[in-house]
Design a protein around this motif. Structure first.
Motif, PDB file in Angstrom:
ATOM      1  N   UNK A 129       0.490  -1.003  -0.681  1.00 52.96           N
ATOM      2  CA  UNK A 129      -0.100  -0.043   0.111  1.00 52.96           C
ATOM      3  C   UNK A 129       0.760   0.903  -0.136  1.00 52.96           C
ATOM      4  N   UNK A 130       2.188   0.921  -0.241  1.00 52.55           N
ATOM      5  CA  UNK A 130       3.250   2.029  -0.103  1.00 52.55           C
ATOM      6  C   UNK A 130       2.642   3.318  -1.149  1.00 52.55           C
ATOM      7  N   UNK A 131       2.138   2.550  -2.476  1.00 53.53           N
ATOM      8  CA  UNK A 131       1.661   3.657  -3.970  1.00 53.53           C
ATOM      9  C   UNK A 131       0.756   4.676  -3.536  1.00 53.53           C
ATOM     10  N   UNK A 132       0.180   3.999  -1.854  1.00 60.34           N
ATOM     11  CA  UNK A 132      -1.289   4.882  -1.866  1.00 60.34           C
ATOM     12  C   UNK A 132      -0.365   6.116  -0.353  1.00 60.34           C
ATOM     13  N   UNK A 133       0.456   5.514  -0.157  1.00 62.42           N
ATOM     14  CA  UNK A 133       1.044   7.014   0.597  1.00 62.42           C
ATOM     15  C   UNK A 133       0.916   8.221   0.263  1.00 62.42           C
ATOM     16  N   UNK A 134       0.838   9.436   0.422  1.00 63.38           N
ATOM     17  CA  UNK A 134       0.732  10.557   0.239  1.00 63.38           C
ATOM     18  C   UNK A 134       1.165  10.987   0.885  1.00 63.38           C
ATOM     19  N   UNK A 135       1.773  12.817   1.094  1.00 65.54           N
ATOM     20  CA  UNK A 135       2.055  13.515   1.531  1.00 65.54           C
ATOM     21  C   UNK A 135       1.234  13.963   2.212  1.00 65.54           C
ATOM     22  N   UNK A 136      -0.147  14.183   1.627  1.00 64.47           N
ATOM     23  CA  UNK A 136      -1.227  14.332   2.135  1.00 64.47           C
ATOM     24  C   UNK A 136      -1.490  13.925   3.511  1.00 64.47           C
TER      25      UNK A 136
END
Length: 312
Positions: A129-136
């Motif tokens: 799920x790293x791709x779903x982790x955004x700075x926001x």
């Protein structure tokens, strides 16, 4: 002649419903701290949790059957249900109940608001799920945790690591369980929420009832009527109903979005204390709840899709 595509509100309506359910779940679980405080003086932790998950399991199995669902037969799903029941209920319920015997509820609230941070750390370390982790979302986690600290009161943090370190570690361990549970629970996406909840709670009951019988001998207890009512409330509302909502949100909001409710839970705990326990509501509590709400919005609201050009 080309017609311009009309925007649909179905996605927004669905998201509004899921966030509404997250708010409801947070309110339900926020009230559990008060109910535990009522029950714990005369019903010890293992017995309380055993009764809670057993009543919830019976109710959930009945609801699942009334809906026309049947629990799975023999197969690999049952060991997975045991892990889910351990992570989501048996272990964290016991750790929190025992921890609240030794530390202030404010400190317990801060420590128990950390599951989103654990989820974020697990995602970053494992790559899942790293791709779903955004700075926001990272900012949202930080805002939520800061809001919890402000809401509960920074003074509650002054005893961190100085008093009852084992109890503090127990509550943090419960938070880690709450972070792992929705990640593990994603494997049940093919089952109705009531079936998953019934299976997990049934397994939790199988784990907790023998432990309570051996360690606390519940037949020798003399609980007050208020404690019994509190445990029934914990079982029916804070476990059975909450688990159905919880397993739905795992599918719709994902692990990080679902665990963001732990921030809201702390805020609701303060609000309920103000309403029913006469605790003073301060401006810092209002500021903290504002930060909590901003953090949850940052975590749960999806990134807006890029605008695509429309044919003239």
């Amino acid at each position: 002649m080309h017609t311009q595509a009309q925007p649909t509100t179905s996605g927004q309506t669905t998201l509004t419903l899921e966030i509404g359910l997250l708010l409801l779940l947070s309110l339900i679980w926020g009230s559990s701290f008060t109910l535990i405080k009522v029950a714990i003086p005369t019903i010890p932790p293992f017995t309380m949790v055993a009764a809670r998950v057993t009543i919830a399991a019976i109710l959930l199995i009945a609801i699942a059957r009334a809906q026309g669902h049947t629990l799975p037969g023999r197969g690999p799903v049952w060991p997975a249900f045991f892990v889910q029941g351990l992570l989501q209920s048996a272990l964290p319920f016991t750790l929190i109940s025992w921890g609240e015997l030794h530390i202030a509820s404010g400190l317990a609230g801060v420590l128990n608001a950390t599951p989103p941070m654990f989820v974020l750390a697990i995602a970053m370390m494992t790559g899942r799920g790293r791709q779903a982790i955004s700075s926001r979302k990272i900012i949202g986690v930080a805002l939520g945790l800061a809001g919890v600290a402000v809401t509960i009161g920074v003074d509650a943090l002054s005893s961190l690591g100085t008093t009852a370190p084992l109890a503090q570690s127990a509550v943090l361990g419960a938070s880690l369980c709450y972070a792992l549970a929705p990640i593990w629970g994603q494997r049940f996406s093919g089952f109705p929420a009531t079936v998953t909840a019934a299976g997990a709670m049934g397994c939790a009951a199988i784990l907790m009832v023998p432990a309570a019988l051996v360690l606390e001998q519940p037949r020798t207890l003399a609980p007050t009527s208020q404690a019994v009512v509190a445990v029934v409330g914990l079982a029916v509302v804070c476990t059975a109903l909450a688990m159905v909502i919880y397993f739905r949100l795992i599918r719709t909001l994902g692990p990080l979005g679902t665990t963001s409710g732990s921030y809201l839970r702390a805020g609701f705990a303060v609000a309920l204390g103000t309403a029913w326990l006469g605790e003073r509501f301060t401006w810092s509590a209002l500021a903290g709840m504002t930060l909590i709400l901003a953090g949850v919005i940052a975590i749960t609201i999806p990134r807006p899709a890029r605008r695509r050009g429309l044919e003239p």
